[in-house]
Design a protein around this motif. Sequence first.
Motif, PDB file in Angstrom:
ATOM      1  N   MET A   1       0.817  -1.209   0.000  1.00 19.85           N
ATOM      2  CA  MET A   1       0.000   0.000   0.000  1.00 19.85           C
ATOM      3  C   MET A   1       0.861   1.273   0.000  1.00 19.85           C
ATOM      4  N   LYS A   2       2.022   1.206   0.686  1.00 23.03           N
ATOM      5  CA  LYS A   2       2.899   2.364   0.727  1.00 23.03           C
ATOM      6  C   LYS A   2       3.422   2.697  -0.670  1.00 23.03           C
ATOM      7  N   VAL A   3       3.740   1.632  -1.422  1.00 23.71           N
ATOM      8  CA  VAL A   3       4.244   1.852  -2.781  1.00 23.71           C
ATOM      9  C   VAL A   3       3.156   2.471  -3.646  1.00 23.71           C
ATOM     10  N   LEU A   4       1.949   1.930  -3.533  1.00 22.63           N
ATOM     11  CA  LEU A   4       0.820   2.457  -4.312  1.00 22.63           C
ATOM     12  C   LEU A   4       0.558   3.913  -3.969  1.00 22.63           C
ATOM     13  N   LYS A   5       0.600   4.234  -2.674  1.00 29.21           N
ATOM     14  CA  LYS A   5       0.370   5.610  -2.224  1.00 29.21           C
ATOM     15  C   LYS A   5       1.445   6.547  -2.747  1.00 29.21           C
ATOM     16  N   ALA A   6       2.702   6.090  -2.677  1.00 27.38           N
ATOM     17  CA  ALA A   6       3.820   6.926  -3.127  1.00 27.38           C
ATOM     18  C   ALA A   6       3.772   7.155  -4.628  1.00 27.38           C
ATOM     19  N   GLU A   7       3.510   6.093  -5.390  1.00 24.89           N
ATOM     20  CA  GLU A   7       3.465   6.222  -6.845  1.00 24.89           C
ATOM     21  C   GLU A   7       2.264   7.043  -7.299  1.00 24.89           C
ATOM     22  N   THR A   8       1.147   6.921  -6.565  1.00 27.02           N
ATOM     23  CA  THR A   8      -0.031   7.724  -6.895  1.00 27.02           C
ATOM     24  C   THR A   8       0.251   9.204  -6.673  1.00 27.02           C
ATOM     25  N   LYS A   9       0.901   9.502  -5.549  1.00 30.74           N
ATOM     26  CA  LYS A   9       1.271  10.883  -5.249  1.00 30.74           C
ATOM     27  C   LYS A   9       2.211  11.427  -6.314  1.00 30.74           C
ATOM     28  N   LYS A  10       3.169  10.615  -6.712  1.00 32.13           N
ATOM     29  CA  LYS A  10       4.132  11.016  -7.747  1.00 32.13           C
ATOM     30  C   LYS A  10       3.420  11.284  -9.070  1.00 32.13           C
ATOM     31  N   ALA A  11       2.471  10.391  -9.419  1.00 32.51           N
ATOM     32  CA  ALA A  11       1.739  10.551 -10.679  1.00 32.51           C
ATOM     33  C   ALA A  11       0.898  11.824 -10.672  1.00 32.51           C
ATOM     34  N   LEU A  12       0.257  12.113  -9.548  1.00 32.50           N
ATOM     35  CA  LEU A  12      -0.571  13.316  -9.442  1.00 32.50           C
ATOM     36  C   LEU A  12       0.276  14.587  -9.543  1.00 32.50           C
ATOM     37  N   LEU A  13       1.460  14.551  -8.932  1.00 33.05           N
ATOM     38  CA  LEU A  13       2.363  15.705  -9.024  1.00 33.05           C
ATOM     39  C   LEU A  13       2.819  15.926 -10.466  1.00 33.05           C
ATOM     40  N   GLU A  14       3.108  14.842 -11.166  1.00 31.03           N
ATOM     41  CA  GLU A  14       3.536  14.951 -12.562  1.00 31.03           C
ATOM     42  C   GLU A  14       2.415  15.511 -13.427  1.00 31.03           C
ATOM     43  N   ILE A  15       1.179  15.054 -13.172  1.00 25.63           N
ATOM     44  CA  ILE A  15       0.046  15.568 -13.937  1.00 25.63           C
ATOM     45  C   ILE A  15      -0.149  17.057 -13.664  1.00 25.63           C
ATOM     46  N   LYS A  16      -0.002  17.436 -12.384  1.00 25.91           N
ATOM     47  CA  LYS A  16      -0.168  18.841 -11.993  1.00 25.91           C
ATOM     48  C   LYS A  16       0.897  19.726 -12.631  1.00 25.91           C
ATOM     49  N   ASN A  17       2.140  19.263 -12.633  1.00 31.87           N
ATOM     50  CA  ASN A  17       3.241  20.074 -13.135  1.00 31.87           C
ATOM     51  C   ASN A  17       3.382  20.040 -14.651  1.00 31.87           C
ATOM     52  N   TYR A  18       2.951  18.933 -15.260  1.00 31.86           N
ATOM     53  CA  TYR A  18       3.126  18.786 -16.706  1.00 31.86           C
ATOM     54  C   TYR A  18       1.795  18.618 -17.430  1.00 31.86           C
ATOM     55  N   SER A  90      11.224  -4.026  -8.149  1.00 33.69           N
ATOM     56  CA  SER A  90      11.099  -3.120  -9.294  1.00 33.69           C
ATOM     57  C   SER A  90       9.933  -3.538 -10.179  1.00 33.69           C
ATOM     58  N   GLN A  91       9.668  -4.849 -10.246  1.00 31.30           N
ATOM     59  CA  GLN A  91       8.540  -5.325 -11.043  1.00 31.30           C
ATOM     60  C   GLN A  91       7.230  -4.769 -10.511  1.00 31.30           C
ATOM     61  N   MET A  92       7.061  -4.826  -9.196  1.00 35.24           N
ATOM     62  CA  MET A  92       5.824  -4.318  -8.599  1.00 35.24           C
ATOM     63  C   MET A  92       5.686  -2.815  -8.836  1.00 35.24           C
ATOM     64  N   ILE A  93       6.777  -2.087  -8.711  1.00 35.06           N
ATOM     65  CA  ILE A  93       6.733  -0.634  -8.919  1.00 35.06           C
ATOM     66  C   ILE A  93       6.328  -0.305 -10.344  1.00 35.06           C
ATOM     67  N   LEU A  94       6.917  -1.002 -11.307  1.00 30.58           N
ATOM     68  CA  LEU A  94       6.613  -0.738 -12.710  1.00 30.58           C
ATOM     69  C   LEU A  94       5.179  -1.137 -13.053  1.00 30.58           C
ATOM     70  N   ILE A  95       4.696  -2.236 -12.466  1.00 28.97           N
ATOM     71  CA  ILE A  95       3.312  -2.655 -12.720  1.00 28.97           C
ATOM     72  C   ILE A  95       2.343  -1.628 -12.134  1.00 28.97           C
ATOM     73  N   ILE A  96       2.646  -1.112 -10.942  1.00 29.61           N
ATOM     74  CA  ILE A  96       1.796  -0.078 -10.346  1.00 29.61           C
ATOM     75  C   ILE A  96       1.796   1.174 -11.215  1.00 29.61           C
ATOM     76  N   ARG A  97       2.959   1.545 -11.726  1.00 34.68           N
ATOM     77  CA  ARG A  97       3.027   2.708 -12.619  1.00 34.68           C
ATOM     78  C   ARG A  97       2.198   2.460 -13.882  1.00 34.68           C
ATOM     79  N   THR A  98       2.245   1.227 -14.372  1.00 31.82           N
ATOM     80  CA  THR A  98       1.472   0.876 -15.563  1.00 31.82           C
ATOM     81  C   THR A  98      -0.026   0.984 -15.284  1.00 31.82           C
ATOM     82  N   LEU A  99      -0.450   0.493 -14.127  1.00 30.07           N
ATOM     83  CA  LEU A  99      -1.872   0.566 -13.766  1.00 30.07           C
ATOM     84  C   LEU A  99      -2.321   2.016 -13.600  1.00 30.07           C
ATOM     85  N   LEU A 100      -1.466   2.841 -13.021  1.00 29.60           N
ATOM     86  CA  LEU A 100      -1.798   4.255 -12.883  1.00 29.60           C
ATOM     87  C   LEU A 100      -1.893   4.926 -14.245  1.00 29.60           C
ATOM     88  N   MET A 101      -1.007   4.519 -15.154  1.00 26.75           N
ATOM     89  CA  MET A 101      -1.083   5.059 -16.515  1.00 26.75           C
ATOM     90  C   MET A 101      -2.373   4.626 -17.201  1.00 26.75           C
TER      91      MET A 101
END
Length: 249
Positions: A1-18, A90-101
């Motif tokens: 859950m921590k990874v999901l929360k962190a990656e979600t926060k990162k994705a939202l910041l990227e959307i906000k800034n870019y 790293s696999q889990m992180i990339l899969i979470i990033r993929t799901l967020l995308m």
Amino acid sequence: MKVLKAETKKALLEIKNYYPDHIVDITVKYLLFVGFIVGFGTKNITIDEFYVGYAFWMIASYIISEASVSISFEKQVGTIEQLFIKPASSQMILIIRTLLMFLVSLIKFAVLYLIVVVTMHYKILIPWQTMLIFLVSIIGFAGIGMALSGITMIFTKTASFESIISYGLLLISGAVIPFANMGSFFDKIKWIPYVFQISLAQKISRGNSFSLFDTIYVVLSNVFILILGLFIYSINYRSVRKNGVMNRY
């Protein structure tokens, strides 16, 4: 859950800034949509079938490119090792990033839909069965993305071929060239999961139902692609760790 929360926060910041990048991307996708509709018309394909193929292409291109582009960017800015020393794999992180995308691509898909409806006055119907096929398809798309990200760890510029892969998928999406116009070529590619899923979704949009075989094939083929993608990623990951080429760009 921590990874999901962190990656979600990162994705939202990227959307906000870019956010201008996302606006430009939606604009380009809309212009392509209008160009194809005006240029090719709907003589051999209904607007619903066209939109199904176009939507599949949009979502597939986003998801497939996310993991490999992420690896390429991490190598470029010199933060790649941080990705591999985190508690989560790293696999889990990339899969979470993929799901967020995938979620981001769905939002873009919805925005494009509204723009098309408002500006072109098309009434596009997306059956719920088609949405289920979309959801299952992300399993296979994620697998392809993982395979490409694994290759990108060794051959960094693999991510540069994302545009070629993306537009190659567009050509066989049934949006530019309707499947009915492909003749014998369609018989050669119809069992490719990506093509099969679009063809099945288009049949559903025409009011046809899908069989048990269709369901089994869609599920198993996507699961197989995911497993294969993770296997390819693991092989390349072990290779770069062994040979020390992680930071080579």
